[in-house]
Design an enzyme around this catalytic site. Structure first.
Site, PDB file in Angstrom:
ATOM      1  N   GLU A  52     102.478 104.496   1.124  1.00  9.73           N
ATOM      2  CA  GLU A  52     101.213 104.097   1.744  1.00  9.73           C
ATOM      3  C   GLU A  52     100.377 103.412   0.669  1.00  9.73           C
ATOM      4  O   GLU A  52     100.147 103.974  -0.404  1.00  9.73           O
ATOM      5  CB  GLU A  52     100.447 105.305   2.281  1.00  9.73           C
ATOM      6  CG  GLU A  52     101.108 105.981   3.468  1.00  9.73           C
ATOM      7  CD  GLU A  52     100.337 107.210   3.922  1.00  9.73           C
ATOM      8  OE1 GLU A  52      99.251 107.490   3.355  1.00  9.73           O
ATOM      9  OE2 GLU A  52     100.819 107.911   4.828  1.00  9.73           O
ATOM     10  N   ASP A  63      87.527 109.426   3.152  1.00 10.70           N
ATOM     11  CA  ASP A  63      88.140 109.693   1.851  1.00 10.70           C
ATOM     12  C   ASP A  63      87.274 110.597   0.993  1.00 10.70           C
ATOM     13  O   ASP A  63      86.045 110.502   0.998  1.00 10.70           O
ATOM     14  CB  ASP A  63      88.402 108.379   1.107  1.00 10.70           C
ATOM     15  CG  ASP A  63      89.413 107.503   1.820  1.00 10.70           C
ATOM     16  OD1 ASP A  63      90.360 108.074   2.389  1.00 10.70           O
ATOM     17  OD2 ASP A  63      89.257 106.271   1.811  1.00 10.70           O
ATOM     18  N   TYR A 178     100.993 111.096  11.750  1.00 12.10           N
ATOM     19  CA  TYR A 178     100.428 111.657  10.513  1.00 12.10           C
ATOM     20  C   TYR A 178      99.541 112.830  10.916  1.00 12.10           C
ATOM     21  O   TYR A 178      98.495 112.651  11.527  1.00 12.10           O
ATOM     22  CB  TYR A 178      99.624 110.565   9.808  1.00 12.10           C
ATOM     23  CG  TYR A 178      99.085 110.891   8.429  1.00 12.10           C
ATOM     24  CD1 TYR A 178      98.563 112.130   8.111  1.00 12.10           C
ATOM     25  CD2 TYR A 178      99.062 109.910   7.444  1.00 12.10           C
ATOM     26  CE1 TYR A 178      98.070 112.401   6.855  1.00 12.10           C
ATOM     27  CE2 TYR A 178      98.557 110.161   6.176  1.00 12.10           C
ATOM     28  CZ  TYR A 178      98.067 111.416   5.892  1.00 12.10           C
ATOM     29  OH  TYR A 178      97.557 111.681   4.647  1.00 12.10           O
TER      30      TYR A 178
END
Length: 281
Positions: A52, A63, A178
């Site tokens: 990734e 994040d 995911y």
């Protein structure tokens, strides 16, 4: 719509081998283009099964501090989406097999232009996209066009994605699902393999897609534990932290940074590769 991609081939190969994938995340251009390129090129030999590549963005809301800092370093060094695609093209000159996924936010793609981006991404050798701020309700924006272009659109599920929501999340999802092992931002906690195993089993009742698990995997031992209950272990913040520790006071790469990052990935890969054999004992 179904199509074969490197991602599908890689997970099928690993299923035959009886082991999970090591999925590694690094931010494109961190701490500079050449150092980042050297790390990315070295990841497959170090044991990464899927890569990734994070596209740096000025407002990375999902994040944690480590990846935010990596993105800022990359942006300061001049990294852009166009330069990220150029890195993919260079990577593909020497590696035509390792799946490579771009992970980030929709804004840079929107500014680039969806049609132009998908054409350039496909031509460069991008296999999949993870765009964290586009929910299934917005599939017409990018998900459906990306699949039409032959690029897997990989969706995220979380502990709050219940059985009513999961079918919607899985619609148009390709490559793998995911699973975010915890709520919150990247790099903030440690994953609980027992709880993850139960969630992976629940998700697999709804789909034949591989399920890769990320967030909270910081050590080879943690990667091994996740690899015993999922189809893939995704490690990002821990690798980015190794890169950060290899910088000098001016934010420049110190000698040995690339080797240290790849050595850490090799230890993660050893953990993942040994997981299923230990579980079978």
């Amino acid at each position: 719509m179904t199509f074969e991609t490197r991602i599908g081939r890689r997970f099928a190969q690993l299923k035959e081998e009886g082991r999970a994938a090591l999925v590694t995340f690094v931010t494109a251009g961190d701490p500079d283009r050449d150092t980042s390129m050297a790390i990315v090129k070295g990841l497959p030999a170090a044991g990464a099964d899927v890569i990734e590549l994070g596209v740096p963005f000025t407002d990375p809301m999902a994040d944690g501090p480590s990846i935010q800092a990596a993105g800022l370093r990359a942006l300061k060094a001049g990294q852009t989406l166009k330069r990220t695609l150029a890195m993919v093209r260079e990577f593909r000159e020497g590696d035509g097999e390792t799946p490579l996924i771009l992970m980030g936010y929709y804004n840079p793609i929107y500014v680039y232009g969806v049609e132009a981006f998908l054409k350039d991404a496909k031509d460069a050798g991008v296999d999949g996209l993870i765009v964290v701020d586009l929910p299934p309700e917005e599939d017409a924006e990018l998900c459906i066009p990306s699949r039409a272009a032959g690029i897997d659109f990989i969706r995220l599920a979380t502990p709050t994605t219940d059985d009513r929501r999961l079918p919607k999340v899985l619609t148009n999802t390709g490559g793998f699902l995911y699973y975010v092992s915890m709520t919150g931002i990247t790099g903030s906690k440690s994953a609980d393999s027992g709880a993850v195993g139960r969630e992976v089993a629940r998700i697999k009742r709804h789909t034949d897609l591989p399920v890769a698990v990320g967030f909270g995997i910081k050590t080879p031992e943690a990667a091994a534990a996740i690899a015993e209950v999922a189809d893939g272990a995704v490690v990002g913040s821990a690798i980015v932290d190794v890169i950060a520790r290899g910088l000098d006071a001016d934010g420049k790469a110190k000698p040995g940074l690339v080797e240290e990052a790849l050595d850490f990935v090799a230890r993660l890969a050893d953990g993942v590769r040994g997981a299923r054999s230990r579980a079978a004992e």
